[in-house]
Motif scaffolding. Structure first.
Motif, PDB file in Angstrom:
ATOM      1  N   TYR A  45       0.831  -1.199   0.000  1.00 21.09           N
ATOM      2  CA  TYR A  45       0.000   0.000   0.000  1.00 21.09           C
ATOM      3  C   TYR A  45       0.872   1.258   0.000  1.00 21.09           C
ATOM      4  O   TYR A  45       0.644   2.181  -0.777  1.00 21.09           O
ATOM      5  CB  TYR A  45      -0.930  -0.003   1.212  1.00 21.09           C
ATOM      6  N   LEU A  46       1.875   1.276   0.874  1.00 23.48           N
ATOM      7  CA  LEU A  46       2.758   2.445   0.946  1.00 23.48           C
ATOM      8  C   LEU A  46       3.532   2.635  -0.358  1.00 23.48           C
ATOM      9  O   LEU A  46       3.742   3.763  -0.797  1.00 23.48           O
ATOM     10  CB  LEU A  46       3.711   2.315   2.126  1.00 23.48           C
ATOM     11  N   LEU A  48       2.469   1.829  -3.345  1.00 27.59           N
ATOM     12  CA  LEU A  48       1.532   2.358  -4.341  1.00 27.59           C
ATOM     13  C   LEU A  48       1.178   3.821  -4.100  1.00 27.59           C
ATOM     14  O   LEU A  48       0.976   4.581  -5.041  1.00 27.59           O
ATOM     15  CB  LEU A  48       0.257   1.519  -4.363  1.00 27.59           C
ATOM     16  N   THR A  49       1.088   4.222  -2.830  1.00 26.79           N
ATOM     17  CA  THR A  49       0.708   5.600  -2.517  1.00 26.79           C
ATOM     18  C   THR A  49       1.902   6.534  -2.423  1.00 26.79           C
ATOM     19  O   THR A  49       1.734   7.746  -2.381  1.00 26.79           O
ATOM     20  CB  THR A  49      -0.068   5.667  -1.186  1.00 26.79           C
ATOM     21  N   GLU A  51       3.843   6.802   0.132  1.00 29.90           N
ATOM     22  CA  GLU A  51       4.059   7.223   1.520  1.00 29.90           C
ATOM     23  C   GLU A  51       5.259   6.501   2.106  1.00 29.90           C
ATOM     24  O   GLU A  51       5.660   5.451   1.626  1.00 29.90           O
ATOM     25  CB  GLU A  51       2.817   6.908   2.365  1.00 29.90           C
TER      26      GLU A  51
END
Length: 89
Positions: A45-46, A48-49, A51
């Motif tokens: 997730y990180l 992809l974003t 972050e």
């Protein structure tokens, strides 16, 4: 994506079903034979974003979930009734 689990399996096995699937990559969740959601690892997730990850190594999804404060306002009877309605489709 062939790494799928059903909502019924999640109800039966809980987070263990999701964690087991995440070992093989993103997990597609099926509800009533339709794709409903995709679960990613925190790292994916990180990525992809874009972050930056927070430093919490070694924490499983279940440990993280149990460490979160309770925010719900429903009591056990409300939850049981909602689950019974959902099962009787």
């Amino acid at each position: 994506m062939s790494n799928t689990i059903t909502a019924a399996e999640i109800k039966r096995r809980g987070m263990a079903a999701i964690e087991e699937g995440l070992r093989r990559g993103p997990v597609r969740i099926l509800k009533r034979n339709r794709a409903a959601a995709v679960v990613l690892t925190e790292e994916e997730y990180l990525r992809l974003t874009g972050e930056q990850p927070q430093a919490r190594p070694g924490v499983t999804a279940l440990q993280w979930l149990l460490s979160q404060p309770a925010t719900g306002t429903r009591d056990k009877a409300d939850i049981d009734a909602a689950l019974a309605d959902e099962r009787n489709w």
